[in-house]
Each structure stands twice: as C-alpha cells, then as structure tokens.
Design a protein around this motif. Structure first.
Motif, PDB file in Angstrom:
ATOM      1  N   ASP A  24      17.224  -1.947   8.587  1.00 56.68           N
ATOM      2  CA  ASP A  24      16.844  -0.666   9.197  1.00 56.68           C
ATOM      3  C   ASP A  24      15.917   0.167   8.310  1.00 56.68           C
ATOM      4  O   ASP A  24      15.618   1.319   8.625  1.00 56.68           O
ATOM      5  CB  ASP A  24      18.088   0.151   9.536  1.00 56.68           C
ATOM      6  N   HIS A  25      15.452  -0.427   7.203  1.00 56.08           N
ATOM      7  CA  HIS A  25      14.614   0.323   6.269  1.00 56.08           C
ATOM      8  C   HIS A  25      13.137   0.172   6.620  1.00 56.08           C
ATOM      9  O   HIS A  25      12.665  -0.897   7.025  1.00 56.08           O
ATOM     10  CB  HIS A  25      14.843  -0.181   4.838  1.00 56.08           C
ATOM     11  N   TRP A  26      12.386   1.283   6.414  1.00 56.16           N
ATOM     12  CA  TRP A  26      10.937   1.275   6.631  1.00 56.16           C
ATOM     13  C   TRP A  26      10.210   1.571   5.326  1.00 56.16           C
ATOM     14  O   TRP A  26      10.466   2.585   4.685  1.00 56.16           O
ATOM     15  CB  TRP A  26      10.534   2.314   7.672  1.00 56.16           C
ATOM     16  N   ASP A  27       9.333   0.674   4.930  1.00 59.35           N
ATOM     17  CA  ASP A  27       8.368   0.965   3.872  1.00 59.35           C
ATOM     18  C   ASP A  27       7.128   1.543   4.541  1.00 59.35           C
ATOM     19  O   ASP A  27       6.558   0.913   5.443  1.00 59.35           O
ATOM     20  CB  ASP A  27       7.992  -0.302   3.093  1.00 59.35           C
ATOM     21  N   VAL A  28       6.725   2.727   4.115  1.00 62.33           N
ATOM     22  CA  VAL A  28       5.523   3.368   4.655  1.00 62.33           C
ATOM     23  C   VAL A  28       4.438   3.206   3.591  1.00 62.33           C
ATOM     24  O   VAL A  28       4.494   3.829   2.532  1.00 62.33           O
ATOM     25  CB  VAL A  28       5.772   4.850   4.981  1.00 62.33           C
ATOM     26  N   ILE A  29       3.472   2.357   3.876  1.00 59.36           N
ATOM     27  CA  ILE A  29       2.523   1.898   2.864  1.00 59.36           C
ATOM     28  C   ILE A  29       1.196   2.632   3.007  1.00 59.36           C
ATOM     29  O   ILE A  29       0.592   2.652   4.082  1.00 59.36           O
ATOM     30  CB  ILE A  29       2.321   0.378   2.983  1.00 59.36           C
ATOM     31  N   GLU A  30       0.760   3.212   1.914  1.00 61.89           N
ATOM     32  CA  GLU A  30      -0.503   3.945   1.869  1.00 61.89           C
ATOM     33  C   GLU A  30      -1.679   2.985   2.002  1.00 61.89           C
ATOM     34  O   GLU A  30      -1.792   2.027   1.239  1.00 61.89           O
ATOM     35  CB  GLU A  30      -0.586   4.698   0.533  1.00 61.89           C
ATOM     36  N   GLY A  31      -2.560   3.268   2.965  1.00 59.38           N
ATOM     37  CA  GLY A  31      -3.740   2.436   3.143  1.00 59.38           C
ATOM     38  C   GLY A  31      -4.848   2.785   2.169  1.00 59.38           C
ATOM     39  O   GLY A  31      -4.839   3.841   1.536  1.00 59.38           O
ATOM     40  N   GLN A  32      -5.813   1.889   2.051  1.00 55.47           N
ATOM     41  CA  GLN A  32      -6.976   2.100   1.186  1.00 55.47           C
ATOM     42  C   GLN A  32      -8.233   1.625   1.899  1.00 55.47           C
ATOM     43  O   GLN A  32      -8.212   0.613   2.612  1.00 55.47           O
ATOM     44  CB  GLN A  32      -6.827   1.330  -0.129  1.00 55.47           C
ATOM     45  N   GLY A  33      -9.337   2.333   1.701  1.00 52.49           N
ATOM     46  CA  GLY A  33     -10.620   1.908   2.226  1.00 52.49           C
ATOM     47  C   GLY A  33     -10.623   1.777   3.731  1.00 52.49           C
ATOM     48  O   GLY A  33      -9.952   2.503   4.461  1.00 52.49           O
ATOM     49  N   SER A  34     -11.374   0.818   4.223  1.00 49.12           N
ATOM     50  CA  SER A  34     -11.489   0.546   5.658  1.00 49.12           C
ATOM     51  C   SER A  34     -12.006  -0.866   5.838  1.00 49.12           C
ATOM     52  O   SER A  34     -12.866  -1.338   5.072  1.00 49.12           O
ATOM     53  CB  SER A  34     -12.449   1.540   6.319  1.00 49.12           C
ATOM     54  N   SER A  75      16.022   5.583   6.937  1.00 48.09           N
ATOM     55  CA  SER A  75      15.824   5.002   5.609  1.00 48.09           C
ATOM     56  C   SER A  75      14.360   4.603   5.441  1.00 48.09           C
ATOM     57  O   SER A  75      13.825   3.795   6.215  1.00 48.09           O
ATOM     58  CB  SER A  75      16.722   3.772   5.443  1.00 48.09           C
ATOM     59  N   SER A  76      13.691   5.176   4.438  1.00 47.12           N
ATOM     60  CA  SER A  76      12.262   4.926   4.280  1.00 47.12           C
ATOM     61  C   SER A  76      11.829   5.154   2.836  1.00 47.12           C
ATOM     62  O   SER A  76      12.465   5.908   2.101  1.00 47.12           O
ATOM     63  CB  SER A  76      11.440   5.828   5.209  1.00 47.12           C
TER      64      SER A  76
END
Length: 322
Positions: free
Chosen positions: A201-211, A159-160
């Motif tokens: 059991d759920h995963w949020d896959v979060i888009e990164g930005q910058g550095s 689950s994501s």
C-alpha cells in the motif's frame, strides 16, 4: 541573477523548509529576493546559521570563478558550504585548501560517493507503488508537484515517500540521488535502488527530471522512466510556454503527445503504466484565466488538472483510487 528560474534551488528550500532559512545573501541589490532578511556571512553566523547553500542553478551547473572569494569569506566567517552544482566544491583547489585550514565542511550534493559501485538496471518488477512526475520541459514544476502529492497523501494517511532526483529535492528532503550526475549506463539501476521494494500500500512519489522532448536532457528523463517503472505518472506543464526553455527552435509538445510517448516508452518496463492527471503551473495567469485554463485542460485531456500551489493535488490522488 534576475531570472526567477535561476534561483529555483534557493526558492525550493525556502518554500518547503522555511524553518531552515535564517536569511539570504545576495551579490547585488538587483538579485532576486526570496523575501528573507539580507545578511552577510558574519550576520548569518550570529543568527545561528551554520551552512551557506549556493541557491543558484547556473546553466550547465558551473561555479563562476568570481564566487570563490565569496565562498572563502563565508568559510572564514564560520560557515560550511553546500552546493548542488555540477562543479564540485571539493575539486576547486582554493576552496578545498581553505576548508582544510579553517576546519569547514564542503557538501557536494550532486554526484555519487567515490566508493559507491552503481548497478546496471535489472528491469525487475518491484513491490509497492510508484508515481513519477514528467514534464513537457525543464522547470515546469515536477519537483513541486511531487512534493505536493506526497504532502497531500500524508495528510490523508496514505503511506508515501518523496524520492528526490535533483539537487534541490535532495537539499529539501535530505536524501536521494542527483541522477543527472550518474553515468548513463547505470542511471536506471540507481533509480531502482532509489525506489526499492516496499509494502503493497506504499507509494513512492518520484521527482522527475528534464523532458523526453528536450534536445539536451531527454536521456536522463528516459533513464528515470525506465528505472522508476512507474504505475502512474503526472504530466507537468507551464501555462503559456510555447518553446523549450533556451531552445527556441523546439516547440513545447502537446499534452496528448507527452502522455502518449511516456506510455509508449514506459510500457517497456511496466505494461500497466497510466497517466493520472496534469499539473499546470499557472503562475503567469490571472485568477480568472487560471480557472479557465485548468477547466479547459481537464476537458481536453479527460483527466484531473490541478495547480498544486493553488488547488492542491486531491483530484489526482483520487484518480489513483486512494
């Protein structure tokens, strides 16, 4: 535009949503091609297109004045216009008036609705799991890595949800927030809203930005880190890049340094934060050099090292214990 990095919005949509792409419109023959059929606005409408997406990510997100005539011509042909630039289409008087007269829609992807009242970050721990992609620089593959991890998780029936935080991610996923347009005081709070409580059991896959190491964009990276409170993160890096893109006085940090700083700052909101792998963009390397680079980074860091475009992200998902 001849620099491939300038077309990352167009390239991202074509990569992840090819079924949405009827063709491409290039201003000059020298402009980079996505391999799509070249079409003018009239031809695009005839082919079934309904929206022209401005696929170029200009420096500072500015809309060149010279593009206004082209955009108006596209509206006259029957197309709505979508843009993720900081310059909002709706604030350009000529474009707004043309859209009103022609009955066209102007979709400004960047920015929050005017009626939205953003919250300040709470720092409250949330249920569910979160993975954040971080980078040694801009344009090293954070979005591509996050999308790849979510795709590979779903293939394994995990689950994501991909959580978009930039203009291209929003256009691909149809949801999210372009966090670099959020007032800094509310950035962490908006990211908390973007990734709310979820099932265990759920995963949020979060888009990164910058550095965190970027002289201009580190602030948005830190707000994203604190707001997402990630349980795990993946460091994204481009093989061979030696300096911050566009900032030759600033060297690219070592991978170990990036991991250490992310953990040090992330522990403020999640003491259990951990790095689960390296995503290495090896597009500039030969096949043999690619294999050597992936193997060397894995040996050096002691964590899985993948190129999502070539190897997939299975070893990183396995490192999560899934």
């Amino acid at each position: 535009m001849t620099d491939p990095l300038d077309q990352k919005t167009a390239a991202g949509i074509h990569e992840w949503r090819p079924e949405w792409c009827a063709g491409q419109f290039r201003l000059t023959p020298e402009t980079n091609s996505l391999g799509l059929i070249d079409m003018n606005p009239e031809q695009a409408v005839s082919a079934g297109a309904r929206t022209m997406v401005i696929g170029t990510a200009t420096f500072g997100g500015r809309l060149p004045d010279a593009w206004e005539d082209i955009i108006i011509s596209a509206m006259q042909a029957g197309l709505d216009i979508a843009s993720g630039l900081h310059d909002r289409l709706s604030t350009r008087p000529r474009l707004a008036e043309a859209a009103k007269q022609l009955g066209r829609n102007l979709f400004d992807v960047r920015g929050l609705p005017r009626e939205f009242n953003p919250p300040v970050g709470s720092g409250r721990s949330r249920t569910g799991n979160r993975l954040l992609t971080v980078g040694t620089d801009c344009a090293v593959g954070k979005k591509f890595t996050a999308l790849s991890i979510e795709r590979d998780m779903r293939a394994q029936k995990i689950s994501s949800t991909f959580r978009a935080t930039g203009q291209t991610g929003l256009l691909i996923s149809g949801g999210g927030v372009a966090i670099d347009s959020v007032v800094s005081d509310f950035l962490a709070g908006v990211v908390e809203m973007l990734s709310p409580d979820n099932l265990p059991d759920h995963w949020d896959v979060i888009e990164g930005q910058g550095s965190l190491f970027h002289p201009a964009y580190a602030a948005v990276s830190l707000g994203l880190l604190h707001g997402s409170q990630p349980d795990a993160f993946v460091v994204c890096h481009e093989a061979g890049r030696q300096e911050i893109l566009g900032y030759p006085d600033f060297a690219i940090p070592r991978l170990e340094e990036c991991i250490e700083l992310t953990i040090a700052l992330g522990r403020r909101v999640n003491p259990a934060i951990r790095c689960v792998g390296i995503s290495l963009n090896t597009a500039s390397l030969s096949e043999g050099a690619r294999a050597d680079a992936l193997s060397e980074v894995k040996r050096q860091i002691g964590l899985p090292c993948v190129d999502p475009a070539i190897t997939g992200t299975g070893p990183i998902i396995k490192k999560l214990g899934l």
